[in-house]
Design a protein around this motif. Structure first.
Motif, PDB file in Angstrom:
ATOM      1  N   LEU A 179       0.381 -18.412  -6.703  1.00  0.00           N
ATOM      2  CA  LEU A 179       0.590 -19.755  -6.425  1.00  0.00           C
ATOM      3  C   LEU A 179       1.009 -20.877  -6.836  1.00  0.00           C
ATOM      4  CD1 LEU A 179       0.323 -18.820  -2.225  1.00  0.00           C
ATOM      5  CD2 LEU A 179       1.774 -17.716  -3.189  1.00  0.00           C
TER       6      LEU A 179
ATOM      7  N   LYS B  34      10.997  -7.913  -1.508  1.00  0.00           N
ATOM      8  CA  LYS B  34      10.506  -8.617  -0.833  1.00  0.00           C
ATOM      9  C   LYS B  34       9.063  -8.369  -0.574  1.00  0.00           C
ATOM     10  CE  LYS B  34      13.207 -11.731   2.219  1.00  0.00           C
ATOM     11  NZ  LYS B  34      14.127 -11.367   3.473  1.00  0.00           N
ATOM     12  N   ASN B  35       8.984  -6.772   0.019  1.00  0.00           N
ATOM     13  CA  ASN B  35       7.700  -6.462   0.881  1.00  0.00           C
ATOM     14  C   ASN B  35       6.332  -6.196  -0.669  1.00  0.00           C
ATOM     15  OD1 ASN B  35       9.195  -3.921   0.212  1.00  0.00           O
ATOM     16  ND2 ASN B  35       9.220  -3.328   2.099  1.00  0.00           N
TER      17      ASN B  35
ATOM     18  N   ILE C 286      -1.888 -12.697  -6.195  1.00  0.00           N
ATOM     19  CA  ILE C 286      -0.683 -13.546  -5.657  1.00  0.00           C
ATOM     20  C   ILE C 286      -1.531 -14.346  -6.371  1.00  0.00           C
ATOM     21  CG2 ILE C 286       0.175 -14.607  -3.524  1.00  0.00           C
ATOM     22  CD1 ILE C 286      -0.457 -12.468  -2.124  1.00  0.00           C
TER      23      ILE C 286
ATOM     24  N   ASP D 214      -2.098 -11.804 -14.847  1.00  0.00           N
ATOM     25  CA  ASP D 214      -1.365 -10.297 -15.045  1.00  0.00           C
ATOM     26  C   ASP D 214      -0.770 -10.934 -13.335  1.00  0.00           C
ATOM     27  OD1 ASP D 214      -3.219  -9.667 -13.454  1.00  0.00           O
ATOM     28  OD2 ASP D 214      -4.251  -8.785 -15.009  1.00  0.00           O
ATOM     29  N   SER D 215       0.174  -9.950 -12.536  1.00  0.00           N
ATOM     30  CA  SER D 215       0.389  -9.753 -11.533  1.00  0.00           C
ATOM     31  C   SER D 215      -0.290  -8.850 -10.570  1.00  0.00           C
ATOM     32  CB  SER D 215       1.861  -9.559 -11.330  1.00  0.00           C
ATOM     33  OG  SER D 215       2.547  -8.043 -12.172  1.00  0.00           O
ATOM     34  N   SER D 216      -1.862  -8.721 -10.814  1.00  0.00           N
ATOM     35  CA  SER D 216      -2.430  -7.926 -10.106  1.00  0.00           C
ATOM     36  C   SER D 216      -3.196  -8.954  -8.916  1.00  0.00           C
ATOM     37  CB  SER D 216      -4.046  -7.411 -10.681  1.00  0.00           C
ATOM     38  OG  SER D 216      -4.476  -8.832 -11.508  1.00  0.00           O
TER      39      SER D 216
ATOM     40  N   GLU E  29       8.094 -13.867 -11.143  1.00  0.00           N
ATOM     41  CA  GLU E  29       8.571 -13.347  -9.354  1.00  0.00           C
ATOM     42  C   GLU E  29       9.308 -11.749 -10.484  1.00  0.00           C
ATOM     43  OE1 GLU E  29       9.415 -14.154  -5.633  1.00  0.00           O
ATOM     44  OE2 GLU E  29       8.013 -16.601  -5.672  1.00  0.00           O
TER      45      GLU E  29
ATOM     46  N   ARG F 290       6.272  -7.987  -3.497  1.00  0.00           N
ATOM     47  CA  ARG F 290       6.223  -8.569  -4.867  1.00  0.00           C
ATOM     48  C   ARG F 290       5.546  -9.104  -5.762  1.00  0.00           C
ATOM     49  NH1 ARG F 290      11.326 -12.944  -4.128  1.00  0.00           N
ATOM     50  NH2 ARG F 290      11.759 -10.737  -3.326  1.00  0.00           N
ATOM     51  N   LYS F 291       5.145  -9.135  -6.714  1.00  0.00           N
ATOM     52  CA  LYS F 291       4.341  -9.034  -7.835  1.00  0.00           C
ATOM     53  C   LYS F 291       4.330 -10.403  -8.292  1.00  0.00           C
ATOM     54  CE  LYS F 291       3.101  -5.483  -7.528  1.00  0.00           C
ATOM     55  NZ  LYS F 291       1.340  -4.817  -6.909  1.00  0.00           N
ATOM     56  N   LYS F 292       3.722 -11.309  -8.425  1.00  0.00           N
ATOM     57  CA  LYS F 292       3.635 -12.472  -9.085  1.00  0.00           C
ATOM     58  C   LYS F 292       2.784 -13.088  -9.999  1.00  0.00           C
ATOM     59  CE  LYS F 292       5.182 -14.877  -4.656  1.00  0.00           C
ATOM     60  NZ  LYS F 292       5.450 -16.246  -3.440  1.00  0.00           N
ATOM     61  N   ARG F 293       2.920 -14.031 -11.062  1.00  0.00           N
ATOM     62  CA  ARG F 293       2.241 -13.897 -12.657  1.00  0.00           C
ATOM     63  C   ARG F 293       2.335 -15.613 -12.328  1.00  0.00           C
ATOM     64  NH1 ARG F 293       3.907  -9.880 -16.694  1.00  0.00           N
ATOM     65  NH2 ARG F 293       1.976 -10.513 -17.957  1.00  0.00           N
TER      66      ARG F 293
END
Lengths: 440, 167
Positions: free
Chosen positions: A210, A182-183, A208, A204-206, A178, A185-188
């Motif tokens: 989980l 918080k508002n 979300i 990649d982080s394009s 991450e 957030r990029k996730k990969r």
């Protein structure tokens, strides 16, 4: 990426020097279940470089072994500067008196040789006070790229001999890396060795992503992605990083996937018309079987190691609680009865415990209970702890801890199943939703 | 070590790629302005801007609830009315939760909230094929403090409009 497909394990031929005598008195042993308070002092002098050019890797291997053992909280290393004896020849007899004098109860010696890109590591473990070898020497062969894995293999063997339980160091963790506030957030997805080394990003982080989960053989990862704009379950091959969507029916969401112990099917949540139920899907055929049919939320399913049962969370009673049902669905038995809400249950690899997230009075906890819900124990408490995952030997739990407030960030923590040795896992930046691989 | 150098380089290369990536869904998500649709002027009653400002594009929920409040119900009825008069738009209803909850449960809870809005819209005569729902759980808060004042804004269902190009 399989660094180390060519690992060869051999038992060292005994007879190079004196045969070990039978241990006298108390054997060298940490009984983990007794509740260890005092870590066992041990020494791991730099492994002997047996070929030119293997100096650095010999030192590095010894350091990784020490980091593995120290990290358990069960072992305490006697630092090299306190040693009064050194190991310069792997085959020479050990001067036990010198190691006794520095109070090292266990001694690990090793030798390393390099030939081209081939690496060979051998080691022995000694019970210093008994003056005997513990088990037989072992030899690992592989490629130089895989030196960390060989170090972890040695540490796993040492851990197993001294504790009598399987190790967990030669394992990996897949998690969600991450970055950002918080508002936004990029996730990969990222995968790393259990100790944070050899980090590799898988997406990649394009979109979300989980809650990734390893397959029982560690070669594939299930996860949820918003790639299509709607959360759907994907399966990704860790080696090739190729992915395919598993469930993509228009108008539905799917999430919270987990492999069956045979790796052939997936249990997950599917939401349709606002209602979330559990489904099982055969990966090869894509055939879907509905396991629950209630107007309540059923999610976070996890198989028992023998594949016969599924533990999951449901709010059918009005609040989030844990239930166990047959793997084919049907009647479910509630197992959580304490104060508060219970979620994200995960069956331990040994089959004896279920780890969970508990919310009570505005606090979050990671806890464990027996599979019938008895003997609940909370291991952690914080503003937000969630999503436990078990080490391959069922001794350690890794989880997500998120801090409070506008600057809140997620990171990975681990804790012994006894509740001791709570500590952050070293990762690059923020991270959440860890999942531990099986032992490689 | 050589291996480390290689790993670090790979990471650097990936980060670079991520920066220049034009991005897919979610990259420029500003939580409710729609994807690529012209907002128009709020003076124009058939614009997305008017819908957001005058009709109201979101409803809020109590802790762990997905039942519409009386105020929320009125907003959704107004949305239904507007959607009936502006048939050129389709909507995605995004359900969200605050951070006090586990990830999976919040996804399911957000789906319930989105569905509550969808059901009321459909019951008022909006064609069901104009409305889709999605849940972001606790993944996309608009307010970032860890207080009830922020949580209350985050427990929401937002009706996001897109001009229906195929219609």
């Amino acid at each position: 990426m399989r660094l180390f497909a060519t690992l060869v394990i051999g038992i060292l031929t005994v007879g190079q020097f004196a045969q070990p005598v039978v241990a006298q008195g108390q054997p060298l042993r940490i009984e983990i279940t007794d509740g260890v308070i005092e870590p066992m002092p041990y020494a791991v002098p730099d492994f002997v470089a047996e070929t030119p050019g293997s100096n650095q890797v010999s030192k590095d291997i010894s350091r990784v072994i020490a980091a593995d053992l120290n990290g358990t909280g069960l072992f305490r290393e006697i630092p090299a500067k306190a040693h009064i004896s050194s190991i310069t020849n792997f085959g020479s007899p050990v001067q036990f008196a010198d190691w006794k004098a520095v109070n090292a109860q266990a001694l690990i010696t090793g030798g390393v040789s390099v030939s081209g890109n081939q690496l060979e590591v051998k080691f022995r473990v000694y019970d210093v006070f008994a003056g005997t070898e513990l088990g037989s020497g072992l030899r690992f062969k592989g490629t130089t790229d895989g030196w960390r894995r060989m170090a972890h293999k040695v540490a796993d063997a040492v851990y197993a001999r001294i504790t009598g339980e399987g190790g967990y160091f030669d394992s990996r963790v897949v998690y969600v890396a991450e970055t950002g506030p918080k508002n936004n957030r990029k996730k990969r997805l990222a995968v790393m060795d259990y100790d944070g080394a050899n980090l590799q990003y898988l997406t990649d982080s394009s979109s979300i992503v989980l809650a990734p989960r390893f397959s029982p053989t560690g070669d594939r990862v299930l996860y949820t992605s918003y790639e299509t704009g709607f959360p759907q379950v994907y399966v990704l091959d860790v080696g090739s990083v190729r992915r395919k969507v598993l469930s993509n029916e228009s108008g539905t969401m799917s999430f919270a996937p987990r492999f069956s112990p045979d790796g052939k099917s997936v249990v997950m949540s599917v939401t349709e018309g606002g209602n979330t139920d559990l489904y099982k899907m055969d990966i090869a055929s894509g055939k879907r079987q509905r396991l629950t049919s209630t107007p309540s939320i059923e999610t976070a399913p996890s198989y028992s190691p023998d594949g016969s049962k599924i533990v999951f969370e449901s709010d059918r009673s009005g609040t989030q609680q844990l239930y166990v049902m047959s793997a084919g669905g049907g009647e479910a038995t509630r197992i959580s009865f304490g104060k508060g809400r219970y979620g994200t249950p995960v069956w331990s690899p040994r089959g004896d415990l279920i780890a969970f997230t508990k919310q009570n009075k505005g606090r979050f906890h990671i806890g464990v209970m027996r599979t019938d819900g008895s003997e609940e124990r909370l291991l952690t408490a914080s503003f937000l702890d969630e999503g436990p995952t078990w080490s391959p030997n069922g001794r350690v739990i890794m989880f997500t801890r998120e801090t409070r407030g506008a600057g809140g960030a997620a990171s990975l923590y681990s804790v012994d199943v006894s509740g001791r040795n709570l500590k952050p896992v070293k990762i690059n930046g923020g991270g959440s939703d860890p999942a531990w691989s099986p032992l490689q | 070590m050589k291996l480390w150098t290689k790993a670090v380089l790979t990471v650097a290369a990936l980060s670079l790629a991520a920066c220049t990536d034009p991005g897919g869904f979610g990259n420029d998500d500003d939580f409710g302005a729609g994807n690529g649709s012209d907002l128009g002027s709020s003076a124009d009653p058939s614009s997305i801007a008017y819908f957001q400002e005058a009709v109201g594009d979101r409803v809020l929920f109590l802790v762990d609830q997905s039942t519409l409040s009386e105020q929320g119900r009125l907003v959704v009825l107004a949305q239904a009315n507007w959607l009936m008069q502006n048939a050129d738009y389709v909507a995605v209803i995004e359900g969200h939760a605050d951070e006090q909850g586990t990830r999976e449960y919040n996804l399911a809870l957000g789906a319930r909230r989105a569905s509550a809005v969808q059901e009321l819209l459909v019951s008022q005569g909006v064609a069901s094929n104009r409305i889709r729902t999605v849940s972001y759980g606790k993944e996309r808060p608009i307010e970032i403090c860890s207080e009830e004042s922020c949580y209350a804004q985050n427990r929401r269902a937002v009706t996001v409009l897109t001009a229906n190009l195929s219609g």
